[in-house]
Design a protein around this motif. Structure first.
Motif, PDB file in Angstrom:
ATOM      1  N   ASN A   1      10.938  -5.615   6.202  1.00 11.71           N
ATOM      2  CA  ASN A   1      12.307  -5.163   5.999  1.00 11.71           C
ATOM      3  C   ASN A   1      12.357  -3.642   6.161  1.00 11.71           C
ATOM      4  O   ASN A   1      11.324  -2.974   6.084  1.00 11.71           O
ATOM      5  CB  ASN A   1      12.798  -5.552   4.600  1.00 11.71           C
ATOM      6  N   PRO A   2      13.532  -3.058   6.367  1.00 15.03           N
ATOM      7  CA  PRO A   2      13.612  -1.589   6.495  1.00 15.03           C
ATOM      8  C   PRO A   2      12.994  -0.895   5.290  1.00 15.03           C
ATOM      9  O   PRO A   2      13.265  -1.237   4.139  1.00 15.03           O
ATOM     10  CB  PRO A   2      15.123  -1.336   6.580  1.00 15.03           C
ATOM     11  N   GLY A   3      12.132   0.091   5.570  1.00 18.29           N
ATOM     12  CA  GLY A   3      11.478   0.844   4.519  1.00 18.29           C
ATOM     13  C   GLY A   3      10.169   0.266   4.033  1.00 18.29           C
ATOM     14  O   GLY A   3       9.405   0.947   3.347  1.00 18.29           O
ATOM     15  N   GLU A   4       9.852  -0.990   4.371  1.00 19.53           N
ATOM     16  CA  GLU A   4       8.585  -1.581   3.940  1.00 19.53           C
ATOM     17  C   GLU A   4       7.444  -1.097   4.835  1.00 19.53           C
ATOM     18  O   GLU A   4       7.643  -0.763   6.006  1.00 19.53           O
ATOM     19  CB  GLU A   4       8.665  -3.108   3.968  1.00 19.53           C
ATOM     20  N   HIS A   5       6.228  -1.102   4.277  1.00 20.03           N
ATOM     21  CA  HIS A   5       5.088  -0.597   5.041  1.00 20.03           C
ATOM     22  C   HIS A   5       3.799  -1.215   4.535  1.00 20.03           C
ATOM     23  O   HIS A   5       3.754  -1.826   3.466  1.00 20.03           O
ATOM     24  CB  HIS A   5       5.004   0.932   4.905  1.00 20.03           C
ATOM     25  N   TYR A   6       2.750  -1.025   5.295  1.00 21.12           N
ATOM     26  CA  TYR A   6       1.396  -1.327   4.840  1.00 21.12           C
ATOM     27  C   TYR A   6       0.467  -0.304   5.466  1.00 21.12           C
ATOM     28  O   TYR A   6       0.835   0.421   6.396  1.00 21.12           O
ATOM     29  CB  TYR A   6       0.970  -2.757   5.193  1.00 21.12           C
ATOM     30  N   LYS A   7      -0.752  -0.218   4.919  1.00 22.21           N
ATOM     31  CA  LYS A   7      -1.715   0.761   5.407  1.00 22.21           C
ATOM     32  C   LYS A   7      -3.002   0.069   5.828  1.00 22.21           C
ATOM     33  O   LYS A   7      -3.351  -0.989   5.301  1.00 22.21           O
ATOM     34  CB  LYS A   7      -2.030   1.809   4.324  1.00 22.21           C
ATOM     35  N   LEU A   8      -3.691   0.684   6.789  1.00 17.43           N
ATOM     36  CA  LEU A   8      -4.982   0.197   7.270  1.00 17.43           C
ATOM     37  C   LEU A   8      -6.035   1.257   7.013  1.00 17.43           C
ATOM     38  O   LEU A   8      -5.849   2.424   7.367  1.00 17.43           O
ATOM     39  CB  LEU A   8      -4.933  -0.094   8.779  1.00 17.43           C
ATOM     40  N   LEU A   9      -7.120   0.864   6.380  1.00 14.99           N
ATOM     41  CA  LEU A   9      -8.276   1.741   6.180  1.00 14.99           C
ATOM     42  C   LEU A   9      -9.362   1.273   7.138  1.00 14.99           C
ATOM     43  O   LEU A   9      -9.833   0.139   7.050  1.00 14.99           O
ATOM     44  CB  LEU A   9      -8.761   1.675   4.732  1.00 14.99           C
TER      45      LEU A   9
END
Length: 517
Positions: free
Chosen positions: A149-157
């Motif tokens: 959804n707009p504004g959602e995110h995730y990160k990758l290490l």
């Protein structure tokens, strides 16, 4: 009849112009918002939040095989558009693949998802109970189709080998009716901007400036302080070495938050921490004292359990000698011999026939404790033997050693007495006349030493509070200003490395960084 002059004042030409201008500004702002939301559509943005070299001896990676040029990359992938992105919006022919991360000149060793927001996104990275949707091969990482959804995110290490940091990183993939694009790199915990730079500039200029202008003319009220300001009084005590930069930060905060008073009264790290603990005990658990204690290094383990620590910056220190001493470098072994009393004259070190005068800090000094731990290998300094720093109290004393209350007193005394040696924060030493800074084992105590773990005389500067200060308190506001706000620029200008920066993050997470070997 009495109201007519007042109405006349309100309908003056200046007020009419101000009102019309304010309405135009608000109208333009609404138009910018409408346009931004309409044209942005579907968009996935990505940015590199961290790209650092990895020490193979780091305990976090000790289980992995030693690899050349190992690097660690943190990527943030976010929906920065105005519309939802669903599973079916990804256009890759592989139903299990949504995006592809590619690294130029580096080989992917491992990859993991971290900090999804919301946390439920993690379920979309599991193909089954035993299979993950995050795969990698050669220099690529393949990501599944994650709805955002707009504004959602995730990160990758991602851990990589075979190439230098800051090599090219690119994410490719198709979004039906949308795009995948790189975003401006920002600090790790900063959220992406909701609007583009032009729209933000127009909105801020037209809405804030014009509305404030109209408010000043018509209402006649003062411009309110920034929203994150707090009012009241706050005392900053503790380290004298860190006091100069804290005074600058305090003045800057007061200039932006005029209904606040921040007093810096440095008395030494240990004394400041002890006074904070005593103040907390007096006020009780219900009310935290409006005091922050700065400490050069952490408080002793197990002491003052009610105090809460906040890592501020990496601070560098220097060994200083009187200008009459031509010696420019001392080895760690020579320094320890001097402070054991085995070397008492500069002629033993290639200098003039002058007795070595040890100008030290009192036991409350954090700088003195760092010197003991980092340079003297944990051994304490000789006993106090001189009241005036130049004559022995007793003929039987092996060395001449005095103790002073502050960094400024140490530097002034070393500059005044031929043959004197002491220690100080780097920037204070560099700006003091009559003293020279000495290299230690050939390593120069330059301000950039804070970023170099090879220079031994560095430590983390801590801010201590009695418990966690309330979110609306002056202590909490001032800490946030120092750690994550404008204070970071003043810390950097003072020669320190702020902990809440990409460069300082790793150093501040290493409790043994800079320790002498």
């Amino acid at each position: 009849m009495g109201d007519e002059p007042i109405m006349g004042d309100y309908l003056s030409a200046d007020n009419i112009v101000a009102l019309v201008t304010a309405l135009i500004g608000v109208g333009v702002s609404i138009g910018v918002v409408w346009y931004e939301r309409l044209v942005r559509g579907k968009s996935i943005g990505y940015r590199v939040q961290m790209d650092i070299a990895v020490d193979s001896d780091n305990e976090l990676f000790s289980a992995l095989p030693r690899m050349p040029e190992a690097t660690l990359v943190l990527l943030r992938i976010e929906n920065d558009g105005a519309e939802d992105i669903r599973h079916g919006d990804y256009t890759d022919r592989d139903e299990q693949r949504g995006l592809t991360v590619q690294f130029s000149g580096r080989h992917v060793q491992s990859a993991a998802v971290t900090q999804p927001d919301p946390s439920g996104l993690i379920e979309h990275f599991r193909l089954s109970a035993d299979a993950t949707g995050v795969r990698h091969r050669d220099n690529k990482v393949f990501l599944p189709r994650v709805p955002l959804n707009p504004g959602e995110h995730y990160k990758l290490l991602i851990r990589l080998t075979g190439g230098p940091v800051r090599s090219r990183v690119e994410i490719t993939g198709g979004i039906a009716g949308g795009r995948v694009k790189p975003n401006r790199s920002v600090p790790m915990d900063e959220k992406p901007p909701l609007f583009s730079r032009p729209s933000r500039l127009i909105t801020v200029m037209l809405t804030v400036c014009v509305t404030v202008l109209a408010g000043i003319i018509i209402v006649g009220k003062d411009t309110p302080p920034p929203m994150d300001c707090a009012t009241g009084r706050l005392k900053v005590t503790g380290s004298t070495a860190f006091a100069p930069v804290m005074q600058q930060i305090a003045r800057k905060y007061e200039s932006q938050c005029p209904r606040s008073t921040v007093t810096v009264a440095a008395q030494g790290s240990e004394q400041g921490v002890r006074q904070l603990a005593d103040a907390g005990a007096e006020t009780g658990k219900g009310t935290a004292p409006a005091v922050i204690a700065m400490s050069d290094g952490p408080k002793p383990d197990g002491s003052y359990p009610n105090l809460r620590d906040h890592r501020v910056a990496v601070i560098a220190f220097a060994l200083v000698a009187n200008n009459d001493v031509p010696v420019t470098n001392l080895t760690t072994g020579q320094i320890r011999a001097i402070y054991r009393g085995d070397i008492a004259n500069w002629d033993r070190l290639g200098g003039p026939d002058l007795p070595i005068l040890l100008v030290s800090r009192t036991a409350d000094s954090g700088t003195r404790d760092i010197f003991r731990r980092r340079i003297l290998g944990g051994r304490g300094e000789p006993a106090f033997t001189s009241r005036d720093c130049r004559h022995k109290n007793s003929p039987s004393d092996r060395v001449i050693r005095c103790e002073l209350d502050s960094t400024a007193e140490v530097l002034g005394t070393v500059a005044r007495l031929p043959g004197a040696i002491g220690y100080s924060e780097v920037r204070a030493a560099a700006s003091s006349a009559g003293v020279r800074t000495l290299t230690i084992d050939g390593q120069a105590p330059a301000p950039q030493a804070v970023a170099d773990a090879n220079y031994p005389f560095t430590e983390i500067e801590y801010a201590y509070t009695s418990g966690l200060p309330p979110a609306d308190s002056l202590a909490a506001s001032f800490l946030n200003f120092t750690l994550r706000g404008v204070g970071q620029d003043l810390l950097t200008a003072g020669g320190h490395l702020p902990c809440y920066t990409p460069e300082g993050l790793q150093r501040c997470q290493e409790p043994t960084a800079g320790a002498s070997k």
